[in-house]
Write a protein that holds these residues in place. Structure first.
Motif, PDB file in Angstrom:
ATOM      1  N   VAL A  24       0.846  -1.206   0.000  1.00  0.00           N
ATOM      2  CA  VAL A  24       0.000   0.000   0.000  1.00  0.00           C
ATOM      3  C   VAL A  24       0.875   1.247   0.000  1.00  0.00           C
ATOM      4  O   VAL A  24       0.637   2.189  -0.763  1.00  0.00           O
ATOM      5  CB  VAL A  24      -0.979  -0.015   1.200  1.00  0.00           C
ATOM      6  CG1 VAL A  24      -1.639   1.339   1.388  1.00  0.00           C
ATOM      7  CG2 VAL A  24      -2.036  -1.091   0.996  1.00  0.00           C
ATOM      8  N   ASP A  25       1.902   1.283   0.846  1.00  0.00           N
ATOM      9  CA  ASP A  25       2.810   2.437   0.875  1.00  0.00           C
ATOM     10  C   ASP A  25       3.428   2.682  -0.495  1.00  0.00           C
ATOM     11  O   ASP A  25       3.470   3.812  -0.979  1.00  0.00           O
ATOM     12  CB  ASP A  25       3.933   2.218   1.891  1.00  0.00           C
ATOM     13  CG  ASP A  25       3.505   2.447   3.328  1.00  0.00           C
ATOM     14  OD1 ASP A  25       2.330   2.761   3.579  1.00  0.00           O
ATOM     15  OD2 ASP A  25       4.377   2.305   4.211  1.00  0.00           O
ATOM     16  N   GLN A  26       3.901   1.622  -1.129  1.00  0.00           N
ATOM     17  CA  GLN A  26       4.547   1.755  -2.429  1.00  0.00           C
ATOM     18  C   GLN A  26       3.558   2.163  -3.515  1.00  0.00           C
ATOM     19  O   GLN A  26       3.815   3.075  -4.285  1.00  0.00           O
ATOM     20  CB  GLN A  26       5.231   0.452  -2.813  1.00  0.00           C
ATOM     21  CG  GLN A  26       5.943   0.538  -4.151  1.00  0.00           C
ATOM     22  CD  GLN A  26       6.615  -0.772  -4.518  1.00  0.00           C
ATOM     23  OE1 GLN A  26       6.281  -1.826  -4.003  1.00  0.00           O
ATOM     24  NE2 GLN A  26       7.566  -0.699  -5.432  1.00  0.00           N
ATOM     25  N   ARG A  27       2.422   1.497  -3.536  1.00  0.00           N
ATOM     26  CA  ARG A  27       1.447   1.761  -4.602  1.00  0.00           C
ATOM     27  C   ARG A  27       0.845   3.161  -4.508  1.00  0.00           C
ATOM     28  O   ARG A  27       0.645   3.828  -5.516  1.00  0.00           O
ATOM     29  CB  ARG A  27       0.342   0.718  -4.555  1.00  0.00           C
ATOM     30  CG  ARG A  27      -0.698   0.916  -5.630  1.00  0.00           C
ATOM     31  CD  ARG A  27      -1.140  -0.373  -6.164  1.00  0.00           C
ATOM     32  NE  ARG A  27      -2.006  -0.162  -7.304  1.00  0.00           N
ATOM     33  CZ  ARG A  27      -2.840  -1.052  -7.727  1.00  0.00           C
ATOM     34  NH1 ARG A  27      -2.916  -2.212  -7.134  1.00  0.00           N
ATOM     35  NH2 ARG A  27      -3.602  -0.804  -8.759  1.00  0.00           N
ATOM     36  N   LEU A  28       0.556   3.606  -3.281  1.00  0.00           N
ATOM     37  CA  LEU A  28      -0.068   4.916  -3.103  1.00  0.00           C
ATOM     38  C   LEU A  28       0.948   6.023  -2.855  1.00  0.00           C
ATOM     39  O   LEU A  28       0.573   7.190  -2.765  1.00  0.00           O
ATOM     40  CB  LEU A  28      -1.074   4.861  -1.950  1.00  0.00           C
ATOM     41  CG  LEU A  28      -2.227   3.868  -2.126  1.00  0.00           C
ATOM     42  CD1 LEU A  28      -3.149   3.912  -0.927  1.00  0.00           C
ATOM     43  CD2 LEU A  28      -2.994   4.145  -3.413  1.00  0.00           C
ATOM     44  N   GLN A  29       2.210   5.655  -2.707  1.00  0.00           N
ATOM     45  CA  GLN A  29       3.282   6.601  -2.413  1.00  0.00           C
ATOM     46  C   GLN A  29       2.931   7.459  -1.196  1.00  0.00           C
ATOM     47  O   GLN A  29       3.032   8.676  -1.205  1.00  0.00           O
ATOM     48  CB  GLN A  29       3.602   7.454  -3.625  1.00  0.00           C
ATOM     49  CG  GLN A  29       4.120   6.628  -4.774  1.00  0.00           C
ATOM     50  CD  GLN A  29       4.468   7.455  -5.983  1.00  0.00           C
ATOM     51  OE1 GLN A  29       4.321   8.662  -6.015  1.00  0.00           O
ATOM     52  NE2 GLN A  29       4.952   6.774  -7.007  1.00  0.00           N
ATOM     53  N   ARG A  30       2.501   6.767  -0.143  1.00  0.00           N
ATOM     54  CA  ARG A  30       2.155   7.396   1.125  1.00  0.00           C
ATOM     55  C   ARG A  30       2.842   6.636   2.245  1.00  0.00           C
ATOM     56  O   ARG A  30       3.348   5.542   2.040  1.00  0.00           O
ATOM     57  CB  ARG A  30       0.648   7.358   1.373  1.00  0.00           C
ATOM     58  CG  ARG A  30      -0.171   8.173   0.416  1.00  0.00           C
ATOM     59  CD  ARG A  30      -1.600   8.094   0.857  1.00  0.00           C
ATOM     60  NE  ARG A  30      -2.491   8.856   0.026  1.00  0.00           N
ATOM     61  CZ  ARG A  30      -3.793   8.836   0.170  1.00  0.00           C
ATOM     62  NH1 ARG A  30      -4.349   8.090   1.104  1.00  0.00           N
ATOM     63  NH2 ARG A  30      -4.562   9.550  -0.599  1.00  0.00           N
TER      64      ARG A  30
END
Length: 158
Positions: A24-30
């Motif tokens: 999720v962090d990587q995909r959403l860049q959050r």
């Protein structure tokens, strides 16, 4: 309403959440700060999970919907993922993961449209006698979970 879907292999939060948080962090860049789960829907829920040099807090909520998992970030709106039950067969699960027309639908509507089965509670949440009957030792428990299928499951939101 949900923002995507996730198909975990098991109800073991300690095993499932690290990969999901990273994806999720990587995909959403959050940067994920907190992951909210319904307490009775998961086993082995840690208080924190290490992720890219930080600790992500895991919130255990009794009154949350057990069919979803919520991500709270350092910036931006929360993201809610529909949890496809681990025992779901590949056809219905993959249909949900690739669904394009679920925007604005409630969780019940999505489950009806995709014909996903309701997720039963994990086997360790029950009476004290049930829990003791499944207990292996001080460090873990024995469950009736099936081995994961060979189907590759995406670990990022759809």
């Amino acid at each position: 309403m949900v923002d995507g879907a996730w198909w975990p292999y098991s109800h073991d939060a300690a095993a499932e959440l690290p990969g999901l948080i990273a994806a999720v962090d990587q995909r959403l860049q959050r940067t994920t700060l907190l992951v909210g789960v319904q307490r009775d829907a998961w086993q082995s829920i840690p208080h924190r999970i290490p992720a890219r040099g930080r600790q992500v807090r895991i919130g255990w909520f009794r009154h949350a919907d057990p069919r979803v998992i919520t991500f709270i970030f350092a910036a931006g709106e929360p993201v809610v993922l529909l949890v496809i039950p681990p025992g779901t067969t590949a056809g219905p699960a993959e249909a949900e993961l690739t669904a394009q027309d679920t925007a604005g639908l409630s969780i019940d509507d999505i489950l009806t449209v995709e014909r996903l089965p309701p997720d039963p509670a994990p086997p360790l949440r029950g009476t004290a006698a049930d829990s003791l009957a499944c207990w292996e030792d001080e460090g873990g428990s024995v469950t009736d979970q099936e081995a994961p299928s060979s189907t590759r499951r995406p670990s990022a939101p759809a």
